[in-house]
Design a protein around this motif. Structure first.
Motif, PDB file in Angstrom:
ATOM      1  N   THR A 268      -6.094   6.688   4.294  1.00 42.34           N
ATOM      2  CA  THR A 268      -5.073   7.539   4.906  1.00 42.34           C
ATOM      3  C   THR A 268      -5.292   9.020   4.593  1.00 42.34           C
ATOM      4  OG1 THR A 268      -3.557   7.226   3.032  1.00 42.34           O
ATOM      5  CG2 THR A 268      -3.348   5.696   4.883  1.00 42.34           C
TER       6      THR A 268
ATOM      7  N   THR B 210      -4.324   5.270  10.232  1.00 41.83           N
ATOM      8  CA  THR B 210      -3.004   4.662  10.139  1.00 41.83           C
ATOM      9  C   THR B 210      -3.110   3.262   9.530  1.00 41.83           C
ATOM     10  OG1 THR B 210      -3.208   3.819  12.394  1.00 41.83           O
ATOM     11  CG2 THR B 210      -2.127   5.947  12.111  1.00 41.83           C
ATOM     12  N   VAL B 211      -1.987   2.787   9.014  1.00 38.64           N
ATOM     13  CA  VAL B 211      -1.946   1.486   8.356  1.00 38.64           C
ATOM     14  C   VAL B 211      -1.685   0.406   9.406  1.00 38.64           C
ATOM     15  CG1 VAL B 211      -0.726   0.055   6.684  1.00 38.64           C
ATOM     16  CG2 VAL B 211      -1.135   2.480   6.196  1.00 38.64           C
TER      17      VAL B 211
ATOM     18  N   ASP C 217      -3.880   3.850  -0.715  1.00 37.21           N
ATOM     19  CA  ASP C 217      -4.780   3.638   0.426  1.00 37.21           C
ATOM     20  C   ASP C 217      -5.586   4.898   0.707  1.00 37.21           C
ATOM     21  OD1 ASP C 217      -6.082   3.039   2.748  1.00 37.21           O
ATOM     22  OD2 ASP C 217      -4.325   2.261   3.791  1.00 37.21           O
TER      23      ASP C 217
ATOM     24  N   THR D 122       0.532   5.350   1.173  1.00 41.18           N
ATOM     25  CA  THR D 122      -0.307   6.256   1.963  1.00 41.18           C
ATOM     26  C   THR D 122      -0.352   7.642   1.324  1.00 41.18           C
ATOM     27  OG1 THR D 122       1.470   7.046   3.394  1.00 41.18           O
ATOM     28  CG2 THR D 122       0.382   4.995   4.033  1.00 41.18           C
TER      29      THR D 122
ATOM     30  N   SER E 248       0.844  -1.191   0.000  1.00 41.64           N
ATOM     31  CA  SER E 248       0.000   0.000   0.000  1.00 41.64           C
ATOM     32  C   SER E 248       0.876   1.237   0.000  1.00 41.64           C
ATOM     33  CB  SER E 248      -0.964   0.012   1.194  1.00 41.64           C
ATOM     34  OG  SER E 248      -0.268   0.158   2.408  1.00 41.64           O
TER      35      SER E 248
END
Length: 317
Positions: free
Chosen positions: A241, A246-247, A238, A203, A201
Protein backbone atom coordinates in the motif's frame (compact mmCIF):
# COMPACT_ATOMS: atom_id res chain seq x y z
CA UNK A 1 9.28 -34.51 -7.28
CA UNK A 2 8.01 -33.23 -10.65
CA UNK A 3 9.18 -29.67 -11.22
CA UNK A 4 5.56 -28.52 -11.56
CA UNK A 5 4.54 -29.97 -8.20
CA UNK A 6 4.86 -28.56 -4.71
CA UNK A 7 5.76 -30.45 -1.55
CA UNK A 8 2.75 -32.15 0.12
CA UNK A 9 3.22 -29.87 3.15
CA UNK A 10 2.71 -26.85 0.89
CA UNK A 11 -0.43 -28.30 -0.69
CA UNK A 12 -1.89 -29.35 2.67
CA UNK A 13 -1.07 -26.03 4.32
CA UNK A 14 -2.58 -24.10 1.42
CA UNK A 15 -5.79 -26.10 1.66
CA UNK A 16 -5.98 -25.70 5.45
CA UNK A 17 -5.47 -21.94 5.20
CA UNK A 18 -8.11 -21.62 2.48
CA UNK A 19 -10.62 -23.65 4.52
CA UNK A 20 -9.75 -21.72 7.71
CA UNK A 21 -8.55 -24.86 9.45
CA UNK A 22 -5.44 -22.73 9.96
CA UNK A 23 -6.60 -19.29 11.03
CA UNK A 24 -5.33 -16.15 12.69
CA UNK A 25 -2.62 -14.00 11.11
CA UNK A 26 0.28 -15.22 13.26
CA UNK A 27 -0.75 -18.87 12.90
CA UNK A 28 -1.07 -18.52 9.12
CA UNK A 29 2.38 -16.91 8.89
CA UNK A 30 3.92 -19.61 11.05
CA UNK A 31 2.37 -22.40 8.98
CA UNK A 32 3.41 -20.79 5.68
CA UNK A 33 7.08 -20.59 6.70
CA UNK A 34 7.01 -24.21 7.87
CA UNK A 35 5.61 -25.24 4.49
CA UNK A 36 8.31 -23.29 2.63
CA UNK A 37 10.93 -24.86 4.89
CA UNK A 38 9.58 -28.32 4.01
CA UNK A 39 9.71 -27.42 0.32
CA UNK A 40 13.32 -26.27 0.61
CA UNK A 41 14.45 -29.26 2.66
CA UNK A 42 12.92 -31.81 0.27
CA UNK A 43 13.94 -30.11 -2.97
CA UNK A 44 15.72 -32.28 -5.50
CA UNK A 45 16.55 -29.34 -7.78
CA UNK A 46 19.77 -29.79 -9.70
CA UNK A 47 20.50 -26.11 -10.34
CA UNK A 48 20.11 -22.89 -8.35
CA UNK A 49 17.68 -21.60 -10.98
CA UNK A 50 15.48 -24.69 -10.62
CA UNK A 51 15.52 -24.38 -6.81
CA UNK A 52 14.53 -20.71 -6.92
CA UNK A 53 11.73 -21.45 -9.39
CA UNK A 54 10.48 -24.25 -7.15
CA UNK A 55 10.45 -22.15 -3.99
CA UNK A 56 8.68 -19.28 -5.77
CA UNK A 57 6.06 -21.72 -7.08
CA UNK A 58 5.43 -22.96 -3.54
CA UNK A 59 5.11 -19.37 -2.31
CA UNK A 60 2.56 -18.53 -5.00
CA UNK A 61 0.52 -21.63 -4.11
CA UNK A 62 0.33 -20.46 -0.51
CA UNK A 63 -0.24 -16.83 -1.48
CA UNK A 64 -3.40 -17.60 -3.45
CA UNK A 65 -5.29 -18.94 -0.43
CA UNK A 66 -6.21 -15.84 1.62
CA UNK A 67 -5.66 -12.60 -0.32
CA UNK A 68 -6.51 -10.22 2.55
CA UNK A 69 -4.38 -11.77 5.31
CA UNK A 70 -1.17 -9.79 4.77
CA UNK A 71 0.78 -11.81 7.32
CA UNK A 72 0.86 -14.53 4.68
CA UNK A 73 2.69 -12.57 1.94
CA UNK A 74 4.86 -10.88 4.57
CA UNK A 75 6.05 -14.24 5.90
CA UNK A 76 6.74 -15.49 2.37
CA UNK A 77 8.52 -12.23 1.52
CA UNK A 78 10.73 -12.57 4.61
CA UNK A 79 11.90 -16.08 3.68
CA UNK A 80 12.32 -15.52 -0.05
CA UNK A 81 14.37 -12.35 0.41
CA UNK A 82 16.76 -14.27 2.64
CA UNK A 83 17.13 -17.18 0.23
CA UNK A 84 20.59 -16.52 -1.16
CA UNK A 85 23.53 -18.47 -2.49
CA UNK A 86 25.43 -19.67 -5.53
CA UNK A 87 24.59 -23.35 -5.06
CA UNK A 88 21.48 -25.40 -4.34
CA UNK A 89 22.84 -26.33 -0.91
CA UNK A 90 23.48 -22.69 -0.03
CA UNK A 91 20.01 -21.68 -1.21
CA UNK A 92 18.42 -24.51 0.76
CA UNK A 93 20.29 -23.62 3.95
CA UNK A 94 19.43 -19.92 3.70
CA UNK A 95 15.73 -20.65 3.03
CA UNK A 96 15.50 -22.95 6.05
CA UNK A 97 17.38 -20.44 8.23
CA UNK A 98 15.10 -17.62 7.05
CA UNK A 99 11.98 -19.59 7.92
CA UNK A 100 13.28 -20.43 11.38
CA UNK A 101 14.42 -16.85 11.97
CA UNK A 102 10.98 -15.54 11.01
CA UNK A 103 9.25 -17.84 13.51
CA UNK A 104 11.66 -16.78 16.27
CA UNK A 105 10.77 -13.14 15.56
CA UNK A 106 7.08 -14.02 15.53
CA UNK A 107 7.28 -15.67 18.94
CA UNK A 108 8.98 -12.72 20.63
CA UNK A 109 6.86 -10.12 18.81
CA UNK A 110 3.57 -11.27 20.29
CA UNK A 111 4.91 -11.24 23.86
CA UNK A 112 6.35 -7.74 23.36
CA UNK A 113 3.09 -6.51 21.83
CA UNK A 114 1.10 -7.99 24.69
CA UNK A 115 3.15 -6.14 27.31
CA UNK A 116 2.67 -2.84 25.46
CA UNK A 117 -1.06 -3.35 24.97
CA UNK A 118 -1.57 -4.32 28.60
CA UNK A 119 -0.32 -0.87 29.63
CA UNK A 120 -3.47 0.65 28.15
CA UNK A 121 -5.63 -1.36 30.56
CA UNK A 122 -6.36 -0.45 34.15
CA UNK A 123 -7.42 -2.74 36.95
CA UNK A 124 -11.19 -3.18 36.70
CA UNK A 125 -11.53 -2.20 33.02
CA UNK A 126 -14.13 -3.83 30.79
CA UNK A 127 -13.14 -4.55 27.20
CA UNK A 128 -15.44 -5.18 24.24
CA UNK A 129 -14.09 -7.71 21.71
CA UNK A 130 -14.87 -8.40 18.06
CA UNK A 131 -13.83 -11.66 16.36
CA UNK A 132 -10.73 -13.49 17.61
CA UNK A 133 -7.16 -12.23 17.63
CA UNK A 134 -4.08 -13.81 19.15
CA UNK A 135 -2.51 -10.34 19.39
CA UNK A 136 -5.46 -9.03 21.38
CA UNK A 137 -5.36 -12.08 23.62
CA UNK A 138 -1.66 -11.44 24.24
CA UNK A 139 -2.60 -8.01 25.64
CA UNK A 140 -5.24 -9.47 27.94
CA UNK A 141 -2.94 -12.29 29.05
CA UNK A 142 -0.22 -9.78 29.94
CA UNK A 143 -2.72 -7.63 31.85
CA UNK A 144 -3.87 -10.63 33.85
CA UNK A 145 -0.24 -11.58 34.59
CA UNK A 146 0.17 -8.05 35.96
CA UNK A 147 -2.66 -8.82 38.38
CA UNK A 148 -5.27 -6.64 36.68
CA UNK A 149 -8.91 -7.60 36.88
CA UNK A 150 -10.53 -7.41 33.43
CA UNK A 151 -14.15 -7.83 32.36
CA UNK A 152 -15.16 -8.84 28.84
CA UNK A 153 -18.05 -8.23 26.47
CA UNK A 154 -17.66 -10.45 23.40
CA UNK A 155 -19.51 -10.12 20.10
CA UNK A 156 -20.18 -13.58 18.72
CA UNK A 157 -19.02 -12.38 15.26
CA UNK A 158 -21.08 -14.11 12.62
CA UNK A 159 -21.15 -15.92 10.32
CA UNK A 160 -18.38 -18.16 11.73
CA UNK A 161 -18.83 -17.11 15.38
CA UNK A 162 -15.15 -16.50 16.09
CA UNK A 163 -16.26 -14.66 19.21
CA UNK A 164 -17.02 -18.03 20.77
CA UNK A 165 -13.31 -18.84 20.51
CA UNK A 166 -12.47 -15.52 22.20
CA UNK A 167 -14.96 -16.23 24.98
CA UNK A 168 -13.36 -19.62 25.67
CA UNK A 169 -9.83 -18.15 25.70
CA UNK A 170 -10.92 -15.39 28.08
CA UNK A 171 -12.52 -17.88 30.44
CA UNK A 172 -9.24 -19.83 30.42
CA UNK A 173 -7.67 -16.61 31.75
CA UNK A 174 -10.40 -16.41 34.42
CA UNK A 175 -11.96 -13.33 32.82
CA UNK A 176 -15.74 -12.99 33.30
CA UNK A 177 -17.44 -12.91 29.89
CA UNK A 178 -20.73 -11.58 28.57
CA UNK A 179 -21.42 -12.96 25.09
CA UNK A 180 -23.67 -10.79 22.90
CA UNK A 181 -25.13 -10.94 19.41
CA UNK A 182 -23.42 -8.64 16.92
CA UNK A 183 -26.32 -6.20 16.67
CA UNK A 184 -26.23 -5.51 20.42
CA UNK A 185 -22.80 -3.86 20.42
CA UNK A 186 -24.21 -0.31 20.56
CA UNK A 187 -26.23 -1.15 23.66
CA UNK A 188 -23.19 -2.52 25.51
CA UNK A 189 -20.56 0.06 24.50
CA UNK A 190 -21.56 2.28 27.40
CA UNK A 191 -20.39 -0.51 29.70
CA UNK A 192 -16.99 -0.81 28.00
CA UNK A 193 -13.82 1.15 28.76
CA UNK A 194 -12.08 0.03 25.56
CA UNK A 195 -12.72 -1.81 22.33
CA UNK A 196 -9.85 -4.13 21.38
CA UNK A 197 -9.65 -5.69 17.90
CA UNK A 198 -6.95 -7.35 15.85
CA UNK A 199 -6.13 -6.78 12.20
CA UNK A 200 -5.59 -8.86 9.12
CA UNK A 201 -3.69 -5.98 7.57
CA UNK A 202 -2.87 -2.33 8.19
CA UNK A 203 -2.39 0.01 5.23
CA UNK A 204 0.09 2.85 4.83
CA UNK A 205 -2.50 5.50 5.70
CA UNK A 206 -3.37 3.73 8.98
CA UNK A 207 -6.58 2.10 7.79
CA UNK A 208 -7.26 -1.28 9.39
CA UNK A 209 -8.54 -4.28 7.48
CA UNK A 210 -10.24 -6.66 9.88
CA UNK A 211 -13.18 -9.01 10.26
CA UNK A 212 -16.40 -7.68 8.73
CA UNK A 213 -18.24 -5.57 11.29
CA UNK A 214 -15.13 -3.83 12.62
CA UNK A 215 -15.86 -0.54 10.85
CA UNK A 216 -19.44 -0.45 12.11
CA UNK A 217 -18.21 -1.08 15.64
CA UNK A 218 -15.49 1.59 15.34
CA UNK A 219 -17.96 4.25 14.14
CA UNK A 220 -20.32 3.50 17.03
CA UNK A 221 -17.42 3.44 19.52
CA UNK A 222 -16.30 6.90 18.37
CA UNK A 223 -19.85 8.19 18.84
CA UNK A 224 -19.77 6.87 22.43
CA UNK A 225 -16.18 8.10 23.08
CA UNK A 226 -15.02 4.55 23.73
CA UNK A 227 -11.34 4.17 22.70
CA UNK A 228 -10.76 1.82 19.77
CA UNK A 229 -7.43 -0.04 20.05
CA UNK A 230 -6.00 -2.24 17.30
CA UNK A 231 -3.43 -4.90 18.26
CA UNK A 232 -1.33 -5.86 15.24
CA UNK A 233 2.18 -7.22 14.92
CA UNK A 234 4.28 -5.53 12.28
CA UNK A 235 3.91 -8.67 10.14
CA UNK A 236 0.40 -7.35 9.47
CA UNK A 237 1.58 -4.07 7.94
CA UNK A 238 0.93 -4.12 4.19
CA UNK A 239 3.96 -2.69 2.36
CA UNK A 240 2.27 -2.87 -1.05
CA UNK A 241 0.00 0.00 0.00
CA UNK A 242 3.04 2.28 0.14
CA UNK A 243 2.89 2.37 -3.64
CA UNK A 244 -0.85 2.86 -3.79
CA UNK A 245 -2.00 -0.74 -4.25
CA UNK A 246 -5.48 -1.32 -2.86
CA UNK A 247 -6.38 -4.16 -0.51
CA UNK A 248 -8.33 -7.07 -2.00
CA UNK A 249 -11.27 -8.03 0.23
CA UNK A 250 -11.82 -11.77 0.38
CA UNK A 251 -15.34 -12.96 -0.48
CA UNK A 252 -16.16 -16.26 1.18
CA UNK A 253 -18.66 -18.98 0.36
CA UNK A 254 -22.32 -17.99 0.69
CA UNK A 255 -23.06 -21.19 2.57
CA UNK A 256 -21.32 -19.74 5.63
CA UNK A 257 -24.32 -17.37 5.71
CA UNK A 258 -27.24 -19.50 4.59
CA UNK A 259 -27.85 -23.24 4.37
CA UNK A 260 -28.39 -24.67 0.89
CA UNK A 261 -31.87 -25.97 1.73
CA UNK A 262 -32.95 -22.63 3.17
CA UNK A 263 -31.61 -20.78 0.15
CA UNK A 264 -33.62 -23.01 -2.17
CA UNK A 265 -36.73 -22.44 -0.06
CA UNK A 266 -36.39 -18.64 -0.20
CA UNK A 267 -35.91 -18.56 -3.95
CA UNK A 268 -33.72 -16.40 -6.13
CA UNK A 269 -31.60 -14.08 -4.01
CA UNK A 270 -28.07 -12.73 -4.10
CA UNK A 271 -25.90 -13.66 -1.12
CA UNK A 272 -22.61 -11.88 -0.44
CA UNK A 273 -20.18 -12.81 2.29
CA UNK A 274 -17.25 -10.37 2.53
CA UNK A 275 -14.81 -11.60 5.16
CA UNK A 276 -13.36 -8.16 6.00
CA UNK A 277 -14.01 -4.45 5.95
CA UNK A 278 -11.76 -1.38 6.12
CA UNK A 279 -11.83 1.00 9.09
CA UNK A 280 -10.45 4.48 8.34
CA UNK A 281 -7.81 5.87 10.71
CA UNK A 282 -10.10 8.60 12.04
CA UNK A 283 -12.02 5.98 14.04
CA UNK A 284 -8.94 4.38 15.61
CA UNK A 285 -7.22 5.67 18.74
CA UNK A 286 -4.05 3.57 18.65
CA UNK A 287 -2.35 0.72 16.81
CA UNK A 288 -0.33 -1.40 19.21
CA UNK A 289 2.63 -3.30 17.74
CA UNK A 290 5.72 -5.00 19.18
CA UNK A 291 7.59 -1.81 18.22
CA UNK A 292 5.35 0.39 20.36
CA UNK A 293 1.95 2.01 20.01
CA UNK A 294 1.24 4.51 17.26
CA UNK A 295 -1.50 6.88 16.20
CA UNK A 296 -2.76 5.35 12.93
CA UNK A 297 -1.57 8.31 10.84
CA UNK A 298 2.03 7.59 11.93
CA UNK A 299 2.10 3.94 10.92
CA UNK A 300 3.49 4.86 7.48
CA UNK A 301 6.81 5.87 9.08
CA UNK A 302 7.16 2.48 10.77
CA UNK A 303 6.23 0.75 7.52
CA UNK A 304 8.91 2.61 5.56
CA UNK A 305 11.47 1.81 8.24
CA UNK A 306 10.67 -1.89 8.04
CA UNK A 307 10.06 -2.40 4.33
CA UNK A 308 11.34 0.59 2.37
CA UNK A 309 9.40 1.38 -0.80
CA UNK A 310 8.18 -1.99 -2.06
CA UNK A 311 7.93 -2.75 -5.78
CA UNK A 312 8.53 -6.15 -7.37
CA UNK A 313 7.61 -9.09 -5.14
CA UNK A 314 10.08 -11.96 -4.59
CA UNK A 315 7.64 -14.69 -5.76
CA UNK A 316 7.40 -13.06 -9.18
CA UNK A 317 9.42 -14.62 -11.98
Amino acid sequence: MDEREVHPSVAETAEDIAEMEIRGAATIADAATRALEAQAAASEAQTPEAFESEIRRAARRLLDTRPTAVSLPNSLRYVLRRTEGETVDALRESAIAGAQEFRDCLDSAQADLGAIGANRLRDGDTVLFHCNSTDVMACIRAAREQGKSIGAIVKETRPRRQGHITAKQLRDLDVPVTLIVDGAAGRYLDDADHVFVGADSVTADGSVVNKIGTRQLAVTARERDTPMVVAAQTVKLDPTTLTGQTVEIEMRDEHEVIERAEREEIGTITVENPAFDVTPPRYIDAIVTERGQFPPESIVFLMRELFGEQARQPWEE
